[in-house]
Write a protein that holds these residues in place. Structure first.
Motif, mmCIF file in Angstrom:
data_model
loop_
_atom_site.group_PDB
_atom_site.id
_atom_site.type_symbol
_atom_site.label_atom_id
_atom_site.label_comp_id
_atom_site.label_asym_id
_atom_site.label_seq_id
_atom_site.Cartn_x
_atom_site.Cartn_y
_atom_site.Cartn_z
ATOM 1 N N THR A 103 11.050 -7.096 5.636
ATOM 2 C CA THR A 103 10.030 -6.050 5.534
ATOM 3 C C THR A 103 10.514 -4.912 4.642
ATOM 4 O O THR A 103 9.790 -4.421 3.773
ATOM 5 C CB THR A 103 9.670 -5.519 6.920
ATOM 6 N N GLY A 104 11.752 -4.485 4.860
ATOM 7 C CA GLY A 104 12.321 -3.438 4.016
ATOM 8 C C GLY A 104 12.442 -3.862 2.566
ATOM 9 O O GLY A 104 12.251 -3.045 1.656
ATOM 10 N N LEU A 105 12.739 -5.146 2.339
ATOM 11 C CA LEU A 105 12.852 -5.642 0.965
ATOM 12 C C LEU A 105 11.509 -5.591 0.249
ATOM 13 O O LEU A 105 11.435 -5.197 -0.922
ATOM 14 C CB LEU A 105 13.395 -7.069 0.986
ATOM 15 N N ARG A 106 10.434 -5.995 0.935
ATOM 16 C CA ARG A 106 9.111 -5.934 0.307
ATOM 17 C C ARG A 106 8.717 -4.495 -0.005
ATOM 18 O O ARG A 106 8.164 -4.216 -1.079
ATOM 19 C CB ARG A 106 8.066 -6.581 1.220
ATOM 20 N N ILE A 107 8.992 -3.591 0.919
ATOM 21 C CA ILE A 107 8.660 -2.184 0.679
ATOM 22 C C ILE A 107 9.522 -1.615 -0.440
ATOM 23 O O ILE A 107 9.039 -0.936 -1.354
ATOM 24 C CB ILE A 107 8.819 -1.367 1.961
ATOM 25 N N GLY A 108 10.820 -1.889 -0.373
ATOM 26 C CA GLY A 108 11.737 -1.361 -1.377
ATOM 27 C C GLY A 108 11.464 -1.900 -2.771
ATOM 28 O O GLY A 108 11.648 -1.182 -3.759
ATOM 29 N N GLY A 109 11.003 -3.158 -2.867
ATOM 30 C CA GLY A 109 10.690 -3.716 -4.176
ATOM 31 C C GLY A 109 9.574 -2.963 -4.866
ATOM 32 O O GLY A 109 9.670 -2.628 -6.060
ATOM 33 N N GLY A 110 8.503 -2.674 -4.126
ATOM 34 C CA GLY A 110 7.408 -1.908 -4.721
ATOM 35 C C GLY A 110 7.795 -0.476 -5.021
ATOM 36 O O GLY A 110 7.454 0.068 -6.089
ATOM 37 N N LEU A 111 8.544 0.143 -4.106
ATOM 38 C CA LEU A 111 8.932 1.542 -4.310
ATOM 39 C C LEU A 111 9.914 1.699 -5.459
ATOM 40 O O LEU A 111 9.905 2.732 -6.133
ATOM 41 C CB LEU A 111 9.543 2.099 -3.023
ATOM 42 N N SER A 112 10.759 0.702 -5.684
ATOM 43 C CA SER A 112 11.713 0.809 -6.795
ATOM 44 C C SER A 112 10.991 0.842 -8.137
ATOM 45 O O SER A 112 11.400 1.572 -9.054
ATOM 46 C CB SER A 112 12.700 -0.353 -6.743
#
Length: 287
Positions: A204-213
């Motif tokens: 979940t954090g990876l999906r969020i972090g990918g978009g935010l990056s």
């Protein structure tokens, strides 16, 4: 004797396999999964074209989708190198966020005092507007590219950290007691219990972090105002806006949108690969 054979282990095993085997997705459902989003996107594009045509909006105010796609193709020699710059910052920041987020989360759960001492700093970095921090980072960073990387990293870091910490702390206490009962060391508990159990939270954090990056990389480029051959898509957006070249502006926005969707699709696919065989969030229901 025949009744024992009928109720023997072979039919029981077959029955168990029928229960354990995951339900299959029908062909019609697979087609609809692709067709419905494609139809909705097509309707949105047609609506965009209809608004431009019916209201006779000039292309220098609102270009139609046909002009935007044509500009995307013709201006690709200018936009694609800028996209590569933005992608390099995005994926570098995401990679650093994954590494440091996981390592920092493991350190935080080792001791309650360590968590109390270090976690507030991560929260402060998260709640402080990145646009306010970016000018300071640009002053003290050795180069503009390093500053952009730091800004994007700070945005992507906290979602991965917070989800990873939550996952590492959400392990079943009965399983922890079982590991303690068998004398498992702290590292064995981490490797064989805590890390596997935290995978849904990490994904979940990876999906969020990918978009935010990606968002942070563009925002950092806006704040830096970098120009020239090594500039990213944010500069091309600003340049197109200043020159009133709205067709290129929309083309650059479209390219960013496609990139964000691709990043989300890749991270979602990675999550499915890791979780689809065992976790309830990815296992398909039978009914």
């Amino acid at each position: 004797m025949s009744s024992e054979t009928q109720t023997g282990t072979v039919p029981s095993a077959a029955h168990d396999d029928a229960i354990i085997a995951p339900p299959r997705i029908s062909l019609n459902e697979r087609v609809l999964t692709i067709l419905v989003p494609a139809v909705m996107l097509g309707l949105a594009v047609l609506g965009w074209q209809a608004i431009v045509t019916l209201n006779n909006i000039p292309k220098y105010i609102l270009p139609g989708p046909g002009i935007v796609f044509q500009t995307l193709w013709t201006d690709m020699p200018v936009l694609f190198p800028a996209l590569l710059v933005t992608l390099r910052i995005t994926f570098s920041a995401l990679g650093l966020a994954v590494v440091f987020g996981v390592v920092f989360a493991v350190l935080l759960i080792q001791s309650k005092w360590v968590e109390l001492a270090l976690y507030p700093f991560a929260v402060i970095l998260q709640v402080t507007p990145i646009v306010a921090i970016a000018p300071l980072i640009l002053i003290y960073a050795p180069s503009t590219q390093v500053a952009l990387l730091i800004v994007a990293f700070l945005v992507a870091f906290f979602p991965i950290l917070s989800n990873m910490v939550q996952g590492l702390k959400s392990v079943d206490h009965n399983l922890l007691n079982l590991f303690d009962l068998y004398g498992a060391s702290g590292w064995k508990q981490l490797i064989y219990l805590r890390l596997p159990a935290s995978m849904p939270y990490f994904m979940t954090g990876l999906r969020i972090g990918g978009g935010l990056s990606l968002i942070a990389a563009v925002v950092a480029e806006f704040a830096a105002g970098s120009a020239g051959a090594g500039s990213g898509l944010a500069f091309r957006l600003l340049e197109a806006g200043f020159r009133l070249n709205y067709a290129r502006l929309y083309a650059a926005l479209l390219l960013l949108t496609f990139t964000g969707v691709a990043i989300f699709a890749v991270t979602s696919f990675i999550s499915w690969l890791v979780l689809h065989r065992w976790h309830e969030s990815a296992v398909r229901r039978e009914n």
